[in-house]
Design an enzyme around this catalytic site. Structure first.
Site, PDB file in Angstrom:
ATOM      1  CB  SER A  19      -0.861   0.043   1.263  1.00 33.04           C
ATOM      2  OG  SER A  19      -1.656  -1.099   1.353  1.00 33.04           O
ATOM      3  CG  HIS A  55      -2.438  -0.912  -3.979  1.00 38.17           C
ATOM      4  ND1 HIS A  55      -2.843   0.357  -3.670  1.00 38.17           N
ATOM      5  CD2 HIS A  55      -2.628  -1.646  -2.849  1.00 38.17           C
ATOM      6  CE1 HIS A  55      -3.265   0.396  -2.421  1.00 38.17           C
ATOM      7  NE2 HIS A  55      -3.137  -0.807  -1.902  1.00 38.17           N
ATOM      8  CD  GLU A  67      -2.865   3.325  -6.385  1.00 39.11           C
ATOM      9  OE1 GLU A  67      -2.841   2.598  -5.381  1.00 39.11           O
ATOM     10  OE2 GLU A  67      -2.876   4.557  -6.310  1.00 39.11           O
ATOM     11  CG  ASN A 127      -3.313   3.457   0.618  1.00 37.90           C
ATOM     12  OD1 ASN A 127      -4.293   3.577   1.345  1.00 37.90           O
ATOM     13  ND2 ASN A 127      -3.035   2.334  -0.003  1.00 37.90           N
TER      14      ASN A 127
HETATM   15  N1  LIG Z   1      -5.870  -4.511   4.365  1.00 41.25           N
HETATM   16  C1  LIG Z   1      -6.133  -3.807   3.286  1.00 41.25           C
HETATM   17  O1  LIG Z   1      -7.213  -3.223   3.166  1.00 41.25           O
HETATM   18  C2  LIG Z   1      -5.107  -3.716   2.187  1.00 41.25           C
HETATM   19  C3  LIG Z   1      -5.503  -3.173   0.946  1.00 41.25           C
HETATM   20  C4  LIG Z   1      -4.578  -3.124  -0.103  1.00 41.25           C
HETATM   21  C5  LIG Z   1      -3.295  -3.574   0.086  1.00 41.25           C
HETATM   22  N2  LIG Z   1      -2.927  -4.086   1.306  1.00 41.25           N
HETATM   23  C6  LIG Z   1      -1.535  -4.573   1.442  1.00 41.25           C
HETATM   24  O2  LIG Z   1      -1.556  -5.987   1.355  1.00 41.25           O
HETATM   25  C7  LIG Z   1      -0.504  -6.550   2.164  1.00 41.25           C
HETATM   26  C8  LIG Z   1      -1.108  -7.512   3.161  1.00 41.25           C
HETATM   27  O3  LIG Z   1      -2.061  -6.825   3.945  1.00 41.25           O
HETATM   28  P1  LIG Z   1      -3.229  -7.629   4.722  1.00 41.25           P
HETATM   29  O4  LIG Z   1      -4.210  -6.625   5.158  1.00 41.25           O
HETATM   30  O5  LIG Z   1      -3.660  -8.786   3.912  1.00 41.25           O
HETATM   31  O6  LIG Z   1      -2.380  -8.110   5.997  1.00 41.25           O
HETATM   32  P2  LIG Z   1      -2.645  -9.377   6.947  1.00 41.25           P
HETATM   33  O7  LIG Z   1      -1.863  -9.092   8.180  1.00 41.25           O
HETATM   34  O8  LIG Z   1      -4.084  -9.663   7.015  1.00 41.25           O
HETATM   35  O9  LIG Z   1      -1.969 -10.569   6.142  1.00 41.25           O
HETATM   36  C9  LIG Z   1      -0.568 -10.671   5.989  1.00 41.25           C
HETATM   37  C10 LIG Z   1      -0.246 -12.078   5.567  1.00 41.25           C
HETATM   38  O10 LIG Z   1       1.168 -12.186   5.389  1.00 41.25           O
HETATM   39  C11 LIG Z   1       1.538 -13.467   5.838  1.00 41.25           C
HETATM   40  N3  LIG Z   1       2.958 -13.424   6.144  1.00 41.25           N
HETATM   41  C12 LIG Z   1       3.588 -12.733   7.095  1.00 41.25           C
HETATM   42  N4  LIG Z   1       4.908 -12.956   7.029  1.00 41.25           N
HETATM   43  C13 LIG Z   1       5.100 -13.799   5.994  1.00 41.25           C
HETATM   44  C14 LIG Z   1       6.244 -14.415   5.416  1.00 41.25           C
HETATM   45  N5  LIG Z   1       7.463 -14.177   5.899  1.00 41.25           N
HETATM   46  N6  LIG Z   1       6.048 -15.234   4.367  1.00 41.25           N
HETATM   47  C15 LIG Z   1       4.817 -15.465   3.862  1.00 41.25           C
HETATM   48  N7  LIG Z   1       3.706 -14.904   4.363  1.00 41.25           N
HETATM   49  C16 LIG Z   1       3.852 -14.090   5.422  1.00 41.25           C
HETATM   50  C17 LIG Z   1       0.683 -13.712   7.065  1.00 41.25           C
HETATM   51  O11 LIG Z   1       0.601 -15.079   7.353  1.00 41.25           O
HETATM   52  C18 LIG Z   1      -0.655 -13.127   6.609  1.00 41.25           C
HETATM   53  O12 LIG Z   1      -1.471 -14.073   5.974  1.00 41.25           O
HETATM   54  C19 LIG Z   1       0.221  -5.361   2.785  1.00 41.25           C
HETATM   55  O13 LIG Z   1       1.309  -5.020   1.978  1.00 41.25           O
HETATM   56  C20 LIG Z   1      -0.843  -4.266   2.767  1.00 41.25           C
HETATM   57  O14 LIG Z   1      -0.293  -2.981   2.761  1.00 41.25           O
HETATM   58  C21 LIG Z   1      -3.800  -4.184   2.359  1.00 41.25           C
END
Ligand SMILES: NC(=O)c1ccc[n+]([C@@H]2O[C@H](COP(=O)([O-])OP(=O)(O)OC[C@H]3O[C@@H](n4cnc5c(N)ncnc54)[C@H](O)[C@@H]3O)[C@@H](O)[C@H]2O)c1
Length: 271
Positions: free
Chosen positions: A107, A128, A140, A179
């Site tokens: 993000s 994204h 994005e 963002n």
């Molecule tokens: N939450 C949102 O609304 C949103 C929207 C767009 C983008 N994002 C981006 O997406 C990404 C994930 O966000 P999220 O909300 O899904 O987070 P989350 O915490 O729900 O999920 C993160 C995932 O990463 C996994 N993980 C952690 N360390 C790891 C590793 N070393 N190897 C493999 N997997 C690993 C975890 O098991 C978990 O399933 C981030 O970069 C975030 O900025 C989030």
């Protein structure tokens, strides 16, 4: 986000592998996917055949080596630079096709920073998605200074023609388009609540009914995950050094206390 992206791709007919950190995380992801696809079937959004086809398109793995033959990998791990570096450096060493593209769903972290841990920065870009990925229409796309035109065009065609999304392109500045605009607004909503200027529900109702937003800022923070939004704000604050991006103390305390929003059952609201 990872399970949402996998669901979207499986529904679009792609063969897709979900890689998670361990078997517990795999079972949690499988549960989320089965629930979400089951709900789509119940609500008549997909039929039995589409449900079966999508479920059959998904593989679950705990080792990144399982992704070696993929054309495209979309990384969606925690918003922590060191973890992204580790994943990209490992993937870089194991992809079998020289044309394979490595994308990040980050993000806020600049793509050039992530691409620096690979030997293929021309085939690394930001892809994204928005939450929930199967529903939100936008993707994005963020090329770094080193991403090739062929890479961005290929991924754009995939996002548009195969996934049915609308794409926008943004420069590789932290937060990109959405963002960079959204996070200062969310932080302002938290500061307003923290200062006792209005109740959480009144802040959210204000933005929903006053500005026709589908969700207010505090509800949206709970949906995104307070841990995720705090990491995103920290990363934007590091990029721009402007106070409007800084996570307010209340957000940091809530993250420490495990109040991460919907995913933990409590954030600004209880679920
Ligand atoms: N939450 C949102 O609304 C949103 C929207 C767009 C983008 N994002 C981006 O997406 C990404 C994930 O966000 P999220 O909300 O899904 O987070 P989350 O915490 O729900 O999920 C993160 C995932 O990463 C996994 N993980 C952690 N360390 C790891 C590793 N070393 N190897 C493999 N997997 C690993 C975890 O098991 C978990 O399933 C981030 O970069 C975030 O900025 C989030």
């Amino acid at each position: 986000m990872g399970s949402g992206i996998v669901e979207l791709m499986a529904l679009a007919g792609c063969s897709v592998t979900l890689a998670e950190i361990d078997s517990g995380a795999i079972e949690a992801a499988r549960g989320r996917l089965e629930k979400s696809l089951g709900r789509a079937l119940e609500r008549g959004k997909i039929d039995e055949a589409a449900h079966a086809a999508a479920s059959g398109n998904i593989g679950y793995e705990t080792e990144l080596i399982a992704l070696a033959d993929c054309d495209l990998v979309v990384e969606a791990v925690v918003e922590v630079e060191a973890v992204k570096h580790q994943i990209f450096s490992t993937l870089d060493g194991l992809m079998s096709s020289p044309d394979a593209v490595l994308a990040s769903n980050t993000s806020s972290i600049p793509i050039a920073t992530i691409a620096a841990s690979t030997t293929r920065p021309d085939r690394v870009l930001g892809m994204h998605f928005f939450n929930p990925a199967p529903v939100q229409k936008l993707v994005e796309l963020i090329p770094s200074l080193l991403t090739s035109d062929a890479t961005i065009d290929r991924v754009d065609a995939f996002a548009t023609d195969v996934l049915g999304k609308t794409t926008i392109r943004a420069k590789d500045n932290g937060g990109f388009v959405v963002n960079k605009l959204l996070v200062p607004y969310l932080m302002a909503g938290i500061r307003m609540f923290e200062a006792g200027e209005a109740a959480a529900a009144d802040i959210d109702t204000g933005m929903k009914l006053g500005c026709a937003h589908p969700m207010g800022p505090l509800e949206l923070c709970d949906l995104i995950g307070l841990d995720v939004i705090a990491d995103v704000a920290e990363s934007l604050h590091a990029e721009y050094a402007e106070p409007l991006y800084a996570p307010p103390p209340l957000l940091k305390r809530m993250v420490t206390a495990g109040l991460h929003g919907r995913k933990t059952g409590r954030g600004f609201y209880e679920y």
